[in-house]
Design a protein around this motif. Sequence first.
Motif, PDB file in Angstrom:
ATOM      1  N   GLU A  87       4.200  -2.735   0.324  1.00 34.25           N
ATOM      2  CA  GLU A  87       3.321  -2.986   1.465  1.00 34.25           C
ATOM      3  C   GLU A  87       1.914  -2.514   1.106  1.00 34.25           C
ATOM      4  N   TYR A  88       1.283  -3.301   0.240  1.00 34.16           N
ATOM      5  CA  TYR A  88      -0.024  -2.924  -0.317  1.00 34.16           C
ATOM      6  C   TYR A  88      -1.143  -3.871   0.111  1.00 34.16           C
ATOM      7  N   ARG A  92      -8.340  -3.832  -3.100  1.00 37.30           N
ATOM      8  CA  ARG A  92      -7.658  -3.177  -4.221  1.00 37.30           C
ATOM      9  C   ARG A  92      -6.144  -3.424  -4.204  1.00 37.30           C
ATOM     10  N   ALA A  93      -5.680  -4.430  -3.508  1.00 43.22           N
ATOM     11  CA  ALA A  93      -4.245  -4.690  -3.423  1.00 43.22           C
ATOM     12  C   ALA A  93      -3.661  -5.029  -4.787  1.00 43.22           C
ATOM     13  N   VAL A 124      -0.262  -3.574  -9.738  1.00 45.81           N
ATOM     14  CA  VAL A 124      -0.170  -3.387 -11.187  1.00 45.81           C
ATOM     15  C   VAL A 124       0.113  -1.925 -11.523  1.00 45.81           C
ATOM     16  N   ARG A 125      -0.549  -1.023 -10.841  1.00 40.02           N
ATOM     17  CA  ARG A 125      -0.322   0.398 -11.126  1.00 40.02           C
ATOM     18  C   ARG A 125       1.117   0.797 -10.794  1.00 40.02           C
ATOM     19  N   HIS A 126       1.657   0.238  -9.741  1.00 37.11           N
ATOM     20  CA  HIS A 126       3.031   0.582  -9.358  1.00 37.11           C
ATOM     21  C   HIS A 126       4.044  -0.052 -10.311  1.00 37.11           C
ATOM     22  N   PRO A 151       0.396   4.439  -6.267  1.00 38.59           N
ATOM     23  CA  PRO A 151      -0.902   4.477  -5.581  1.00 38.59           C
ATOM     24  C   PRO A 151      -0.726   4.510  -4.072  1.00 38.59           C
ATOM     25  N   GLN A 152      -1.672   5.109  -3.411  1.00 34.55           N
ATOM     26  CA  GLN A 152      -1.650   5.204  -1.959  1.00 34.55           C
ATOM     27  C   GLN A 152      -2.420   4.033  -1.346  1.00 34.55           C
ATOM     28  N   ALA A 153      -1.775   3.324  -0.441  1.00 36.17           N
ATOM     29  CA  ALA A 153      -2.459   2.257   0.284  1.00 36.17           C
ATOM     30  C   ALA A 153      -3.161   2.847   1.492  1.00 36.17           C
TER      31      ALA A 153
END
Length: 741
Positions: free
Chosen positions: A510-511, A699-700, A705-707, A714-716
């Motif tokens: 859920e980003y 930045r979604a 990609v980072r996850h 990463p924190q949304a």
Amino acid sequence: MPRFSVIVPAYKVQAYLHECLASVLEQSFTDLEVIAVDDGSPDACGEIIDEFAARDARVIPVHLDENVGLGRARNAGLKHATGDYVLFLDSDDSFTPGALRAIADRIKETGSPDVLLFDYARTFWDGREVRNQFAHLLSQEGAAPFQLADRPGLLKLLMVVWNKAYHREFIEREGFSFPPGYYEDTPWTYPVLMASETIATLDRVCVHYRQRRQGNILGTTSRKHFDIFDQYERVFEFLDQHPDLDAEWRAVMFRRMVDHLSTLYTKRGRLPRRSRAEFLRRARQHYARYRTPGAAVSRRTRLRHALVRLGSHRTYRTLWTALRVKQRVGRYAAAARRTLRAAALQLHYRIQLRLPVRADAAVFASYWGRGHGCNPGALEEAFREHAPHVRTAWIAAPEHHHTIPTATRRLTPGTAAYWTALARSKYLVNNVNFDRRLVKRPGQVMIQTQHGTPLKKMGLDLQDHPAAARGTDFGQLLRSVDKWDYVLSANRHSTLVWERVFPSSYTTLEYGYPRNDRLHRASPADVALIRAGLGIPEDAVAILYAPTHRDYRVTQRLPLDLERMLRTLGPRFVILSRAHHTYGEPLTRASGARLVDVSDHPSVESLCLAADALVTDYSSLMFDYACLDRPIVVHADDWEAYEASRGTYFDLRSFPPGAVARSEDELIDIFATGHWRGSRSAQLRAAFRARFCAYDDGRAGERVVRHVVLGERPQAPGPDAALPHQTPTPESHISPHPTGS
């Protein structure tokens, strides 16, 4: 004196006549007269004509004592015509909305030519519409008006009378009239085009040409088709009487005649079986009589011309049978080659499945082989930016390869390279499902990006909506879902829907949607460049009109008269019209700089950035466009039908992103009064954005990609985070009174 005289001859068409006459009288262009000719019809055609005449003074009824045929009925109508221009409309066909306005404008633009040619579309009983295959010949590019010699390709168009507007003075000066017979259009259209000194074209569908299941006289089996010989005799008599035209066009007319005769002869169901040999003998006589030196024929039609010249029915039948056998053998051979190729590719795929998975490879696709775009396209760009060690490839049909970035490998579906990529790439990214034959291997990661926030029912919820499901194999659907490792979600609403209608063990990210990142990153300079590329004037108010697919309709139907909307709102408004990707044709033909068809534009994000407002019905595009914090107007003229056939997750009318119009007049009024960008619309949009756009911060794609690739968490932005006000387009060009009033 009216601008147009529209002549409608009627004979045994009582089921269609009302629609035909209404299509003329309900045109936005009203300076016209309709001359409705009852050709001694034994049904209710005469009564229908009189009913229309009683209601509308523009209808001139003409009743003939006996049936005289289509040509002479048109002549009877011509005697009553007083308009500057004459148009003919067959009584089972109809004008498209706005057709006469477009014709009038084009006539004015081109200096009142003798003849204006416009386009048509065949309409079928099942709702399909197919545009004329030679529509490109009606291009409005280049000098206008012109003569036929400047664009002789126009003779390839269907030689009928009703796809043209004729200057009445030209018709009367040249003394044109229709002869009796089956093929009366032939000795009218060819002489008219050859004799006209000024011709213009209109690249717009103006007539819906009804393809009746039964009753088309030219499609019946009859000796009346022999009438074609008399009609071509009249064409050559015309040339004999005009030596200046004869020298230039006789060879062309000879080729057209032979093509027509051979086509009629080979068309199944036209000629009675016992008359075919006689028809070919008559064709040979016409060939010898009118043969013209210099009448070169193309290689494709050379055999047909030779057989007409010989005039031997048995020879023609033997060669035609041999050709059909050859074609059938060729089809069998091609099918065998396809089968062998498919088997070889599957063997290749099975071999590739035994080789190691490439940890540095990712393959992307979108919308069943379309071009680079949507969430997979934005995610592919994020891969290259944030995980450059991963090599990316994109699957698309060859016609979409030009949309793929140069740094990305291009793959064509069904090739060996395609199957290799599916077998050995670690990351598989799509916004729909891959080929059902794909084998999900241990070590592969599949990312289902989805392609919109769901307003309409999806997945398993369609089991209660058979019209929308259309035979969906729900078992196969769930087998595909079981291959997903990650599913992207734009908001909490989407998460709750996806996990229920696509139940499986995947992880929901859920980003936000990566495709919306561009909407937040674009600068005013970027937007200005996009608008300039679309030809939008700097001071114009651009409206993006993007309706969605209708499950209860076979084809798309344009519910709005966009030209009327533009005329009412004034010259500062521009409409960008975008058809849903499931339809293979645009919503409307562009008509000038203010109505632009953008159905084929590769980037809907660019169109969103270019538009000052969005008009849609139930498209998920509204959830993305809301990120821009620009006005949205919902045109909900068929909500009940849409909700009944497809089903929805909430009543959009109760929780809209802006003003709601329930009719075309209401929609125009919303823009004319300024309510489209008023305070109430802003309040509705703010509540809508708070619910559906909380994670859209540009930045979604990076978070995904980072996850997935880099193993980070990463924190949304939290659902309560303040939403940015994102309006990169300068609003100085939008005046307080948008209609100029």
